[in-house]
Design an enzyme around this catalytic site. Structure first.
Site, PDB file in Angstrom:
ATOM      1  N   HIS A   1       0.377  -1.400  -0.258  1.00 51.77           N
ATOM      2  CA  HIS A   1      -0.048  -0.106   0.116  1.00 51.77           C
ATOM      3  C   HIS A   1       0.925   1.711   0.364  1.00 51.77           C
ATOM      4  O   HIS A   1       2.289   1.152  -0.026  1.00 51.77           O
ATOM      5  CB  HIS A   1      -0.891   0.039   1.169  1.00 51.77           C
ATOM      6  CG  HIS A   1      -0.706   0.033   2.366  1.00 51.77           C
ATOM      7  ND1 HIS A   1       0.756  -0.512   3.062  1.00 51.77           N
ATOM      8  CD2 HIS A   1      -0.128   0.986   4.121  1.00 51.77           C
ATOM      9  CE1 HIS A   1       0.842  -0.651   4.275  1.00 51.77           C
ATOM     10  NE2 HIS A   1      -0.190   0.331   4.286  1.00 51.77           N
TER      11      HIS A   1
ATOM     12  N   HIS B   1       1.753   3.572   2.108  1.00 51.70           N
ATOM     13  CA  HIS B   1       1.965   4.719   3.347  1.00 51.70           C
ATOM     14  C   HIS B   1       3.530   4.734   2.693  1.00 51.70           C
ATOM     15  O   HIS B   1       4.018   3.200   2.400  1.00 51.70           O
ATOM     16  CB  HIS B   1       1.499   3.988   4.552  1.00 51.70           C
ATOM     17  CG  HIS B   1       0.266   4.327   5.131  1.00 51.70           C
ATOM     18  ND1 HIS B   1      -0.916   3.318   6.142  1.00 51.70           N
ATOM     19  CD2 HIS B   1      -0.808   5.266   4.017  1.00 51.70           C
ATOM     20  CE1 HIS B   1      -1.738   4.146   5.670  1.00 51.70           C
ATOM     21  NE2 HIS B   1      -2.023   5.216   5.068  1.00 51.70           N
TER      22      HIS B   1
ATOM     23  N   ASP C   1       6.121   4.363   4.606  1.00 51.11           N
ATOM     24  CA  ASP C   1       7.017   3.506   5.486  1.00 51.11           C
ATOM     25  C   ASP C   1       7.095   2.084   4.608  1.00 51.11           C
ATOM     26  O   ASP C   1       8.074   1.435   5.108  1.00 51.11           O
ATOM     27  CB  ASP C   1       6.623   3.346   7.072  1.00 51.11           C
ATOM     28  CG  ASP C   1       4.985   3.027   7.405  1.00 51.11           C
ATOM     29  OD1 ASP C   1       4.287   3.707   6.347  1.00 51.11           O
ATOM     30  OD2 ASP C   1       5.189   2.069   7.686  1.00 51.11           O
ATOM     31  N   HIS C   2       6.009   2.660   3.422  1.00 49.04           N
ATOM     32  CA  HIS C   2       6.620   1.047   3.462  1.00 49.04           C
ATOM     33  C   HIS C   2       6.974   1.674   1.529  1.00 49.04           C
ATOM     34  O   HIS C   2       7.270   0.278   0.844  1.00 49.04           O
ATOM     35  CB  HIS C   2       4.392   0.576   2.397  1.00 49.04           C
ATOM     36  CG  HIS C   2       4.325  -0.455   4.077  1.00 49.04           C
ATOM     37  ND1 HIS C   2       4.568  -1.228   4.813  1.00 49.04           N
ATOM     38  CD2 HIS C   2       3.738   0.861   5.331  1.00 49.04           C
ATOM     39  CE1 HIS C   2       4.085  -1.836   5.625  1.00 49.04           C
ATOM     40  NE2 HIS C   2       3.692  -0.418   6.535  1.00 49.04           N
TER      41      HIS C   2
ATOM     42  N   HIS D   1      -7.942  -0.410   4.887  1.00 51.26           N
ATOM     43  CA  HIS D   1      -6.508   0.062   5.997  1.00 51.26           C
ATOM     44  C   HIS D   1      -6.191   1.180   5.361  1.00 51.26           C
ATOM     45  O   HIS D   1      -6.181   2.396   5.450  1.00 51.26           O
ATOM     46  CB  HIS D   1      -5.314  -1.111   6.365  1.00 51.26           C
ATOM     47  CG  HIS D   1      -4.164  -0.380   6.626  1.00 51.26           C
ATOM     48  ND1 HIS D   1      -3.704   0.417   8.128  1.00 51.26           N
ATOM     49  CD2 HIS D   1      -2.690   0.453   5.980  1.00 51.26           C
ATOM     50  CE1 HIS D   1      -2.776   1.069   7.993  1.00 51.26           C
ATOM     51  NE2 HIS D   1      -2.059   1.253   6.967  1.00 51.26           N
TER      52      HIS D   1
ATOM     53  N   ASP E   1      -0.198  -3.595   6.104  1.00 49.39           N
ATOM     54  CA  ASP E   1      -0.467  -3.068   7.377  1.00 49.39           C
ATOM     55  C   ASP E   1      -2.089  -3.564   7.443  1.00 49.39           C
ATOM     56  O   ASP E   1      -2.848  -3.701   8.291  1.00 49.39           O
ATOM     57  CB  ASP E   1      -0.884  -2.012   7.062  1.00 49.39           C
ATOM     58  CG  ASP E   1       0.609  -1.569   7.280  1.00 49.39           C
ATOM     59  OD1 ASP E   1       1.776  -1.723   7.884  1.00 49.39           O
ATOM     60  OD2 ASP E   1       1.084  -0.075   7.593  1.00 49.39           O
TER      61      ASP E   1
ATOM     62  N   HIS F   1       4.729  -5.192   9.196  1.00 52.86           N
ATOM     63  CA  HIS F   1       5.306  -4.934  10.841  1.00 52.86           C
ATOM     64  C   HIS F   1       5.468  -5.434  11.847  1.00 52.86           C
ATOM     65  O   HIS F   1       4.832  -6.804  11.644  1.00 52.86           O
ATOM     66  CB  HIS F   1       4.101  -3.415  11.454  1.00 52.86           C
ATOM     67  CG  HIS F   1       4.555  -2.077  10.973  1.00 52.86           C
ATOM     68  ND1 HIS F   1       5.427  -1.338  10.736  1.00 52.86           N
ATOM     69  CD2 HIS F   1       3.572  -1.956   9.670  1.00 52.86           C
ATOM     70  CE1 HIS F   1       4.773  -0.004  10.027  1.00 52.86           C
ATOM     71  NE2 HIS F   1       4.251  -0.331   9.190  1.00 52.86           N
TER      72      HIS F   1
END
Ligand SMILES: [Fe+2]
Length: 200
Positions: A56, A58, A60-61, A111, A128, A167
């Site tokens: 996805h 975000h 941090d990905h 999410h 996530d 995570h």
């Protein structure tokens, strides 16, 4: 497929290297923060990475998705609803070939609208959407959507499937869907009413 789980960054992110063993063709699942540990794992495996896939959008990905793909000579892959630039946009049911194997894209919105899981017949990479013991809170204000993604998509995979989250938030780093379905309260809640009550 061989799976390497790689911890990166300050938010306990997991990225993954997935290698088809005979051909050494590979994909990377997510790339945020740092690329060095991923490149090191690729080198150690002697892998040739064809795809760097985002679960996805975000940051941090995906913050190093393009950088890693260029470094590895791979293509970036995101869901077709993603606003991110990518070489390939894929939809639910799309397949990414690795040697004689394949990885299937499962669209699992909730999410985020562009969330996907990746499934190779033995492992599922859930980003996530699903963590060990919990889920990623959703942005879309649609508990129905994430209920459907978890209960009508992920839990319809064989329960022997090994689940790998985006995570390191759980008591273990990965476990089977069978173990998850017995211990994660969001999976134990089989009907929507009891599922939704967990958000109260
Ligand atoms: Fe996220």
């Amino acid at each position: 497929m061989m799976v390497r789980q790689i911890a990166v960054g300050p938010m306990a992110n997991f990225t993954y290297l997935v290698v088809e063993e005979a051909s050494k063709e590979a994909m990377v699942v997510d790339s945020g923060w740092e690329t060095e540990p991923i490149v090191k794992a690729v080198d150690e495996a002697g892998a040739k990475v064809a795809y760097v896939v985002a679960t996805h959008g975000h940051f941090d990905h995906v913050s190093t998705l393009g950088k890693l793909a260029r470094q590895l000579g791979a293509e970036t892959v995101v869901h077709e609803s993603s606003r991110a630039d990518a070489d390939l946009k894929v939809g639910d049911g799309s397949e990414l070939g690795l040697g004689s194997g394949k990885v299937r894209v499962l669209h699992t919105p909730g999410h985020t609208p562009d969330s996907v899981c990746l499934y190779d017949d033995a492992h599922v990479f859930t980003g996530d959407t699903l963590f060990v013991g919990s889920i990623g809170r959703f942005e879309s204000e649609s508990a129905e959507e994430i209920f459907t993604s978890i209960h009508r998509v992920i839990l319809r995979l064989p329960l022997s499937t090994m689940m790998y989250p985006g995570h390191d938030y759980g008591e273990v780093k990965c476990r089977t869907l069978e173990e998850e379905s017995r211990s994660n309260p969001f999976l134990v809640a089989r009907d929507f009413t009891s599922f939704a009550s967990l958000f109260a």
